[in-house]
Design a protein around this motif. Structure first.
Motif, PDB file in Angstrom:
ATOM      1  N   SER A  94      71.575  42.450  52.184  1.00 33.65           N
ATOM      2  CA  SER A  94      71.897  42.022  53.450  1.00 33.65           C
ATOM      3  C   SER A  94      70.423  42.244  54.145  1.00 33.65           C
ATOM      4  O   SER A  94      69.735  42.880  54.090  1.00 33.65           O
ATOM      5  CB  SER A  94      73.075  42.882  53.935  1.00 33.65           C
ATOM      6  N   ILE A 103      82.275  42.400  54.620  1.00 28.61           N
ATOM      7  CA  ILE A 103      81.598  41.069  54.451  1.00 28.61           C
ATOM      8  C   ILE A 103      82.623  39.902  55.251  1.00 28.61           C
ATOM      9  O   ILE A 103      83.713  40.061  54.968  1.00 28.61           O
ATOM     10  CB  ILE A 103      81.744  40.432  53.049  1.00 28.61           C
ATOM     11  N   LYS A 104      81.997  39.280  56.196  1.00 29.12           N
ATOM     12  CA  LYS A 104      82.846  38.231  57.145  1.00 29.12           C
ATOM     13  C   LYS A 104      81.850  37.106  57.060  1.00 29.12           C
ATOM     14  O   LYS A 104      80.789  36.903  57.543  1.00 29.12           O
ATOM     15  CB  LYS A 104      82.894  38.814  58.478  1.00 29.12           C
ATOM     16  N   ALA A 109      79.706  47.747  52.740  1.00 30.42           N
ATOM     17  CA  ALA A 109      79.373  46.511  53.281  1.00 30.42           C
ATOM     18  C   ALA A 109      80.727  45.850  53.855  1.00 30.42           C
ATOM     19  O   ALA A 109      81.576  46.144  53.052  1.00 30.42           O
ATOM     20  CB  ALA A 109      78.826  45.453  52.290  1.00 30.42           C
ATOM     21  N   VAL A 134      74.911  43.939  46.513  1.00 32.10           N
ATOM     22  CA  VAL A 134      74.842  43.073  47.508  1.00 32.10           C
ATOM     23  C   VAL A 134      73.711  43.192  48.366  1.00 32.10           C
ATOM     24  O   VAL A 134      73.226  44.351  48.725  1.00 32.10           O
ATOM     25  CB  VAL A 134      76.113  43.630  48.302  1.00 32.10           C
TER      26      VAL A 134
END
Length: 57
Positions: free
Chosen positions: A24, A46-47, A44, A22
């Motif tokens: 970011s 996640i939104k 992480a 992932v």
């Protein structure tokens, strides 16, 4: 955790137990505040209301 260095919005890669990565982008200030280091465990959250998908083709 694999943080990039010397960037305003460094990319940070978190590798999940299954091997999926992932990636970011967070501010350098946030990366320093979290004391991110290569090999340090992180998680992480996640939104997202939108997800963009693309291909190389």
């Amino acid at each position: 955790m694999f943080p990039s260095k010397k960037a305003l919005f460094p990319q940070n890669t978190i590798e999940l137990a299954c091997g999926t990565q992932v990636v970011s982008s967070i501010t350098s200030t946030s990366a320093k505040s979290l004391n991110l280091e290569v090999g340090k465990n992180a998680y992480a959250v996640i939104k997202a209301s939108n997800v963009m998908v693309g291909t190389d083709n």
